[in-house]
Design an enzyme around this catalytic site. Structure first.
Site, PDB file in Angstrom:
ATOM      1  N   LYS A 138       0.798  -1.236   0.000  1.00  0.00           N
ATOM      2  CA  LYS A 138       0.000   0.000   0.000  1.00  0.00           C
ATOM      3  C   LYS A 138       0.831   1.288   0.000  1.00  0.00           C
ATOM      4  CE  LYS A 138      -4.358  -1.498   1.981  1.00  0.00           C
ATOM      5  NZ  LYS A 138      -5.306  -1.326   3.071  1.00  0.00           N
ATOM      6  N   ASP A 149     -10.136   3.017   1.548  1.00  0.00           N
ATOM      7  CA  ASP A 149     -10.372   2.495   2.911  1.00  0.00           C
ATOM      8  C   ASP A 149     -11.047   3.551   3.798  1.00  0.00           C
ATOM      9  OD1 ASP A 149      -9.251  -0.020   2.494  1.00  0.00           O
ATOM     10  OD2 ASP A 149      -7.224   0.711   2.908  1.00  0.00           O
TER      11      ASP A 149
END
Ligand code: ATR
Length: 288
Positions: free
Chosen positions: A70, A106
């Site tokens: 990420k 997210d």
């Protein structure tokens, strides 16, 4: 049916085999009649650069990235969305001219999950348990939604302070402070909105929680856990036993996926009835 014109998307991760994302995205495509295939890609860290270049060369529409890519993927992108920059992590790549643009779905996924559970963040005193990657997205969401205060509780206090400083700087207000998790008894008396972002309690350690003390849970009126395996974590059980309301991580997973799917298919939103069907399908899959 996947035709020669199909959009191809996927997930780059290591490990990748436990992910629910392929099921979820292919379910959306099937239910909405979209010609799209989503596949798992096992990508090791040392191959990430080649994988991203290869994905572009193979004309992929987009990819999700997760553990451990990420942050590492950021320098490999054509550009990055402002919110992803603030979170410092990207989980969704969208094809643009010359490369991929990075987003973080997210934080908006958690925001929608909390909102749909009828929880208001604005003006609330919040506890953020954990200071790792998942905590960053949650911290950004809480700041962006106007939390009155956020106390970050982390096993290593240094990381809690560091995250607080970063977010205070980003939002230009001093609303976040850090504290060692072991010092939880020193918390001021409040009714907290707590977000649990550590890996404690995740399968196969479902009998664990970051704090065991029942007195701690009596100060929490809403407890959100970002873990979705198991569907009901020990943290959630302790919140509920103490009289609070608990929200699990499945909805965050679902909504971050929906936002990615909509970035790759900007022509249509995933309709609410398909969201509900996907939730049932994923819950069933988790219970298998
Ligand atoms: P992620 O990206 O999933 O958030 P991470 O960045 O490795 O993963 O962060 C894991 C989080 O879980 C951290 O807050 C970590 O605490 P430390 O920063 O002190 O390491 C927390 N964590 C992991 N195991 C823990 C444990 N046994 N007790 C308390 N906290 C734990």
């Amino acid at each position: 049916m996947i035709s020669g014109k199909a959009k191809v998307c996927g997930l780059m991760a290591c490990p990748v085999e436990h992910s629910l994302s392929p099921l979820m995205h292919n379910f959306f495509a099937g239910e909405m009649g979209i010609d799209l295939a989503y596949v798992p890609f096992l990508v090791k860290s040392e191959n990430l650069k080649e994988a991203v270049l290869g994905a572009y060369a193979l004309n992929l529409t987009g990819v999700n990235v997760t553990v451990p890519h990420k942050q590492a993927v950021i320098p490999l992108l054509a550009g990055i969305d402002e919110a992803a920059e603030a979170v410092g992590a990207v989980n969704t790549l969208v094809r643009v001219e010359g490369g991929f643009w990075g987003y973080n779905t997210d934080a908006p996924g958690l925001k929608r999950a909390v909102k749909e559970a009828g929880v208001q963040v604005r003006g609330r005193d919040c506890l953020l348990i954990g200071a790792g990657g998942a905590a960053k997205a949650a911290a950004f969401m809480l700041g962006d939604e106007g939390a009155a205060s956020v106390t970050v509780l982390n096993r290593s206090a240094d990381r809690a302070w560091q995250l607080s400083e970063e977010m205070n700087r980003h939002f230009g207000r001093t609303f976040m402070t850090g504290m060692a998790l072991a010092d939880y008894e020193k918390l001021p008396a409040r009714r907290w909105l707590a977000v649990q972002t550590t890996s404690v309690g995740m399968y196969p350690h479902g009998d664990e929680a970051p704090v065991e003390d029942r007195a701690f849970y009596r100060t929490i009126d809403i407890g959100v856990d970002v873990i979705y395996t198991p569907a009901r974590t020990r943290f959630m059980a302790l919140v509920e036993e103490a009289g609070g309301r608990a929200v699990g991580g499945l909805d965050m997973l679902l909504y971050q996926g929906i936002q990615a799917f909509e970035l790759w298919n900007p022509e249509g939103k995933v309709p609410p009835e398909i969201v509900d069907k996907a939730r049932v399908m994923m819950r069933r899959e988790l219970e298998r």
